[in-house]
Scaffold this active site. Structure first.
Site, short mmCIF file in Angstrom:
data_model
loop_
_atom_site.label_atom_id
_atom_site.label_comp_id
_atom_site.label_asym_id
_atom_site.label_seq_id
_atom_site.Cartn_x
_atom_site.Cartn_y
_atom_site.Cartn_z
N GLY A 116 0.84 -1.20 0.00
CA GLY A 116 0.00 0.00 0.00
C GLY A 116 0.87 1.24 0.00
O GLY A 116 2.10 1.16 -0.03
N GLY A 136 -1.41 2.23 6.78
CA GLY A 136 -1.71 1.30 7.87
C GLY A 136 -1.07 -0.06 7.72
O GLY A 136 -1.43 -1.01 8.42
N LYS A 137 -0.09 -0.18 6.81
CA LYS A 137 0.53 -1.47 6.52
C LYS A 137 1.21 -2.09 7.74
O LYS A 137 0.97 -3.24 8.07
CB LYS A 137 1.59 -1.32 5.41
CG LYS A 137 1.07 -0.80 4.10
CD LYS A 137 2.18 -0.64 3.07
CE LYS A 137 3.32 0.24 3.52
NZ LYS A 137 3.03 1.67 3.64
N HIS A 161 7.71 3.23 16.11
CA HIS A 161 7.35 1.84 15.81
C HIS A 161 7.75 0.92 16.95
O HIS A 161 6.99 0.03 17.35
CB HIS A 161 8.04 1.38 14.52
CG HIS A 161 7.28 1.71 13.27
ND1 HIS A 161 6.91 0.74 12.38
CD2 HIS A 161 6.84 2.88 12.77
CE1 HIS A 161 6.26 1.31 11.37
NE2 HIS A 161 6.21 2.61 11.59
N ASP A 211 9.77 -5.60 7.88
CA ASP A 211 9.33 -4.23 7.58
C ASP A 211 10.56 -3.40 7.26
O ASP A 211 11.30 -3.01 8.15
CB ASP A 211 8.58 -3.68 8.79
CG ASP A 211 7.73 -2.48 8.47
OD1 ASP A 211 7.75 -2.00 7.32
OD2 ASP A 211 7.04 -2.00 9.39
#
Length: 178
Positions: free
Chosen positions: A9, A14-15, A50, A80
């Protein structure tokens, strides 16, 4: 049983949060494998944000390139993200700017590392960006990187059991269990 999930995305779609929630639904003690190189203070703050969002039940690993050197067999692992991982191969700090790898060289190295890493029996949740969804850049380096990212995303998506597109915080299943 090995499983590959790709979550893609745009920026701030919001991944990462979706990937983290999915991992926690599959394991009480998931792994978070961060591929980021911290370039500046603003990015460092993003990383800290995060990290604070995740609890102490996460195993955190920082690895810019060699994902396969980490044993994650039997675990649920969030990677990520592919975009930053591609950046680390494309803008290799170990060579001079004029010796930058070609897109094909970087892509082959990424694919080889991906295959070695995902040969493990684990659940892999890869996060990536759809950077090619906008207009074509007037910058040649950006166009090359967009090509690299797009081809790597296609490579992972082809091998994935499930692909999810995040749109404004809403997961849309593209491939896999509907």
């Amino acid at each position: 049983m090995k499983r590959i999930i790709l979550i893609t995305g745009g920026q701030r779609s919001g991944k990462s949060l979706y990937a983290e929630r999915l991992a926690l639904s599959l394991s009480e003690n998931p792994v978070y494998l961060a591929t980021a190189h911290i370039w500046d203070d603003e990015f460092r703050q993003r990383v800290i944000h995060h990290q604070q969002r995740r609890g102490s039940n996460w195993t955190n690993i920082e690895e810019e390139k060699a994902l396969s050197r980490h044993s994650v067999a039997g675990r649920v692992v969030v990677i990520d993200c592919i975009t930053l991982w591609c950046t680390n191969f494309f803008f290799d700090r170990t060579v001079n700017d004029w010796e930058q790898p070609t897109v094909d060289e970087a892509l082959k190295a990424l694919q080889k590392e991906f295959d070695a890493f995902t040969a493990q029996d684990a659940t892999f949740i890869f996060v990536t960006n759809e950077i090619g969804s906008g207009g074509v850049s007037d910058n040649a380096i950006q166009r090359k990187f967009t090509d690299l990212e797009g081809w790597m995303n296609q490579y992972v998506a082809e091998r994935a059991d499930e692909v999810v597109l995040m749109v404004s915080g809403i997961p849309v299943k593209i491939k896999g269990n509907k």
